[in-house]
Design an enzyme around this catalytic site. Structure first.
Site, mmCIF file in Angstrom:
data_model
loop_
_atom_site.group_PDB
_atom_site.id
_atom_site.type_symbol
_atom_site.label_atom_id
_atom_site.label_comp_id
_atom_site.label_asym_id
_atom_site.label_seq_id
_atom_site.Cartn_x
_atom_site.Cartn_y
_atom_site.Cartn_z
ATOM 1 C CB CYS A 286 2.769 -9.334 -7.043
ATOM 2 S SG CYS A 286 1.915 -9.918 -5.577
ATOM 3 C CB ILE A 287 6.528 -7.963 -10.038
ATOM 4 C CG1 ILE A 287 6.559 -7.437 -8.598
ATOM 5 C CG2 ILE A 287 7.049 -6.903 -10.989
ATOM 6 C CD1 ILE A 287 5.738 -6.213 -8.321
#
Ligand SMILES: NC(=O)c1ccc[n+]([C@@H]2O[C@H](COP(=O)([O-])OP(=O)(O)OC[C@H]3O[C@@H](n4cnc5c(N)ncnc54)[C@H](O)[C@@H]3O)[C@@H](O)[C@H]2O)c1
Length: 436
Positions: free
Chosen positions: A273-274
């Site tokens: 994600c990040i």
């Protein structure tokens, strides 16, 4: 009774069959939660290993025990690769990957391919809910036209929802049920159906007025983390130059009861994600003539971290009159974060790669990966070493890449000849320990 009311009633009385498309880190826990709450759950995946494991009552993630899967199977959870069976489900919840292409552009082909697979089997009354993280506009621009072309009127005879996933694998403080869930619909009727779909399994459903707002909500959450981690990584470099302990500073600042949220530095961003999601927004923002300079700056700082750590490893080896070239280096932890078996975008692996390019002989120890897993951009033909005193002494330098709880830190501190700590695990100063 209208199609909408029928759909809502089925979710409320739990007679609905829930279809989950993509049984990965997001899809599997969601399927288990629906089964636990009394729904019949039908999982779909292109990977045949997952339905086989599920049928045998076995997990394929370390953080999910076999019993949860076998209990769900007993409660009515099954999985298949036969997508013609999607017409048996009342809800089709899409949890497929949304990675980046080679040039860091969004790759939503898994989402659109899934929708193209589903449309021949769609039937009136079904709700399609996308959970994959993506840029604002995906649901309306990519999914809605595909459903309309299949002959459906959205909000009347079929429903379209976007509800971002907030799964945090390995976090035992929250469960799928207790993490509030943002839900949106293509139309008000879609939102009503989507709210009913999730209210049966999630304690708090948070409705928002458009799918674009829900899509952007997820991006804001992850960009907020990426930017703050970028800030604290920059602070770490400054603190290091000034010989100040950044962890002491963060912990002291965190005693402020308002207006400060602690974020911790590290060897770089990892996970699905990040490191990836911010690019979904920057790409879409360009279509509107907007540059996301702040987000990109954070990305620059974060992606420079593996190189910075390699610099610290070089310094550590130098202190013992050694060069990176020819030195034996052990990486402790190749997962992207502690206590999980997920290696995606792991900064430890990037550090290993950079060390290998400089001539180091690199090995690793990570009980979550007995064999080095296959990865798209890296190729290490290695097995995890077993942590012993003699083995630690074998290496010129040991690097804490991830601070799994299962590592014996006393032993590591005592036996490593040089120790580079990227996670602030060693609190006191030692001549042979280098913070990175
Ligand atoms: N992992 C997380 O912690 C997390 C948290 C929040 C959001 N997300 C988002 O959720 C989405 C899914 O992520 P994930 O971590 O579960 O991915 P994953 O890779 O663990 O799982 C995806 C699954 O989808 C399957 N799949 C791929 N193509 C398919 C297709 N066409 N049809 C059916 N199945 C298909 C894969 O075989 C795999 O089992 C992504 O958009 C991700 O950004 C992930």
């Amino acid at each position: 009774m209208s199609i909408k009311k029928q759909a809502i009633r089925k979710f409320q009385d739990r007679s609905a069959v829930i279809g989950i498309i993509g049984l990965g880190y997001v899809g599997l826990p969601l399927a288990l939660r629906y089964a636990e709450a009394g729904y019949t759950v039908l999982g779909f995946d292109v990977d045949p290993v997952k339905p086989e494991k599920i049928a045998a009552g076995l997990t394929y993630f370390q953080h999910i025990p076999d019993e949860r899967v076998s209990e769900a199977v007993e409660a009515g959870f099954s999985a298949t690769t036969d997508f013609s069976r999607t017409n048996e489900a009342d809800a089709l919840i899409i949890c497929v990957p949304t990675p980046l292409k080679e040039h860091r552009e969004p790759d939503i082909s898994f989402v659109t391919d899934t929708m193209d697979t589903l449309t021949p089997y769609l039937r009136p009354g079904q709700v399609v809910s996308l959970e994959s993280t993506t840029y604002p506009g995906t649901t309306e621009e990519e999914l809605r036209p595909r459903m309309e072309q299949a002959g459906f009127t959205i909000g009347e005879d079929a429903f379209l929802v976007y509800s971002p996933e907030r799964e945090d694998p390995g976090n035992s403080r929250f469960t799928t049920r207790t993490i509030p869930k943002v839900v949106s619909g293509s139309t008000p009727a879609c939102l009503a159906v989507g709210t009913a779909l999730y209210s049966g399994v999630i304690d708090q459903v948070v409705p928002v007025t458009s799918t674009q707002a829900a899509e952007m909500t997820k991006l804001l959450e992850n960009i907020h983390r990426a930017v703050n981690i970028g800030l604290v990584n920059e602070m770490k470099v400054v603190a290091d130059r000034m010989d100040i302990d950044i962890y002491e500073v963060i912990d002291a600042a965190a005693t402020k009861p308002f207006g400060f949220v602690p974020y911790y530095p590290g060897p770089g961003l990892g996970g699905h994600c990040i490191p990836i999601d911010p690019f979904y927004l920057t790409w879409k923002a360009r279509e509107y003539g907007v540059n996301t300079r702040f987000i990109e700056l954070a990305g620059e700082v974060n992606s420079s971290m593996p190189r910075w750590v390699v610099g610290k490893i070089t310094d550590a080896l130098n202190s013992a009159s050694k060069s990176v070239n020819g030195s034996r280096v052990l990486m402790l932890g190749i997962a992207y974060k502690k206590n999980i078996d997920d290696v995606r975008e792991s900064p430890s692996v990037e550090i290993m790669q950079q060390l290998r390019q400089r001539g180091a002989r690199v090995e690793y120890c990570d009980p979550y990966f007995p064999q080095f897993p296959p990865m798209r951009s890296y190729n290490f033909d290695l097995e995890s070493r077993v942590l012993t005193a003699a083995m630690l002494r074998d290496y010129d330098c040991v690097v804490i890449g991830v601070d799994h709880d299962c590592f014996d830190y006393e032993l590591i501190l005592k036996e490593a000849r040089l120790l580079v700590d990227t996670r602030g695990r060693v609190k006191e100063k030692h001549a042979h320990v280098f913070r990175a």
